[in-house]
Motif scaffolding. Structure first.
Motif, PDB file in Angstrom:
ATOM      1  N   MET A  35     -10.629  -5.197   1.109  1.00 29.77           N
ATOM      2  CA  MET A  35      -9.549  -6.166   0.946  1.00 29.77           C
ATOM      3  C   MET A  35      -8.720  -5.887  -0.286  1.00 29.77           C
ATOM      4  O   MET A  35      -7.513  -6.116  -0.304  1.00 29.77           O
ATOM      5  N   ALA A  36      -9.346  -5.365  -1.321  1.00 30.52           N
ATOM      6  CA  ALA A  36      -8.589  -5.024  -2.537  1.00 30.52           C
ATOM      7  C   ALA A  36      -7.567  -3.944  -2.213  1.00 30.52           C
ATOM      8  O   ALA A  36      -6.423  -3.980  -2.668  1.00 30.52           O
ATOM      9  N   GLY A  37      -7.954  -2.988  -1.376  1.00 35.42           N
ATOM     10  CA  GLY A  37      -7.028  -1.926  -0.991  1.00 35.42           C
ATOM     11  C   GLY A  37      -5.939  -2.426  -0.060  1.00 35.42           C
ATOM     12  O   GLY A  37      -4.784  -2.047  -0.169  1.00 35.42           O
ATOM     13  N   ARG A  38      -6.315  -3.357   0.847  1.00 32.09           N
ATOM     14  CA  ARG A  38      -5.345  -3.853   1.837  1.00 32.09           C
ATOM     15  C   ARG A  38      -4.308  -4.780   1.230  1.00 32.09           C
ATOM     16  O   ARG A  38      -3.154  -4.807   1.645  1.00 32.09           O
ATOM     17  N   LEU A  39      -4.693  -5.551   0.190  1.00 29.89           N
ATOM     18  CA  LEU A  39      -3.795  -6.553  -0.364  1.00 29.89           C
ATOM     19  C   LEU A  39      -3.009  -6.069  -1.560  1.00 29.89           C
ATOM     20  O   LEU A  39      -2.313  -6.837  -2.212  1.00 29.89           O
ATOM     21  N   LYS A  40      -3.107  -4.784  -1.888  1.00 30.54           N
ATOM     22  CA  LYS A  40      -2.340  -4.271  -3.018  1.00 30.54           C
ATOM     23  C   LYS A  40      -0.857  -4.330  -2.718  1.00 30.54           C
ATOM     24  O   LYS A  40      -0.456  -4.113  -1.600  1.00 30.54           O
TER      25      LYS A  40
END
Length: 203
Positions: free
Chosen positions: A198-203
């Motif tokens: 999710m950290a990668g998707r929401l950047k």
């Protein structure tokens, strides 16, 4: 129609900013999430805007990026969702979370926004599900993936989803992230993997 503004911030509060462009100060209503990331008064900033015109008022609404502006227009296209409700939703949910919540039928996610009750939240999900589904499909995510993820029931995945929602993620977003992982992993590893995804998707 004013599409965007680029200028110095003259005033800034939680829900509005004044941007000076060419000697003219434009008052812009913004979600709390936008106000939080804008630079301080005196610095230059760009806002993507939408001008709302009614019989008694002309107002500008501003957003940090094009996707947020597009999401605002999509939300306010729903019967009963006015500009204030649209800003309230974007104050508590990112465009990604809004899309996932709609696709998974997670109407409760929208009730976290001020002025959005259960009936209006259900209407948002009902009226926008097809529209959002097309957008997710273009991004390589199918509605069956989202629906299946939201309904995940194994004990380990359920515990991991509960842990993620306690951290502030919506149930639909957490379920989708967990569904991409091996369900046989320990709960701790599921949570860690989902957070990284999710950290990668929401950047």
């Amino acid at each position: 129609m004013i599409y965007s503004l680029l200028g110095k911030i003259a005033e800034k509060t939680l829900d509005r900013v004044v941007v000076v462009c060419g000697g003219v100060g434009y008052e812009v209503h913004v979600p709390a999430s936008v106000s939080a990331v804008l630079p301080p008064v005196g610095a230059e900033a760009q806002l993507y805007t939408y001008m709302n015109i009614t019989e008694n008022d002309i107002s500008l609404f501003g957003f940090a990026d094009v996707e947020s502006r597009r999401t605002f227009l999509m939300l306010t296209g729903v019967s009963g969702v006015g500009p204030k409700a649209g800003l309230a939703i974007l104050s508590v949910l990112t465009p990604d979370r809004i899309a996932l919540a709609i696709s998974a039928g997670d109407h409760k996610a929208f009730t976290a926004a001020s002025g959005v009750g259960p009936k209006l939240a259900q209407r948002i999900v009902l009226e926008l599900k097809d529209k959002v589904g097309k957008g997710l499909a273009e991004g390589g995510i199918t509605l069956s993936e989202v629906a299946g993820a939201a309904a995940a029931s194994p004990q380990g995945t359920a515990a991991a989803i509960a842990a993620l929602t306690s951290l502030g993620y919506s149930q639909s977003e957490a379920a989708l992230a967990i569904a991409k992982l091996d369900a046989s992993l320990p709960v701790e590893e599921l949570v860690r993997g989902a957070l990284q995804a999710m950290a990668g998707r929401l950047k």
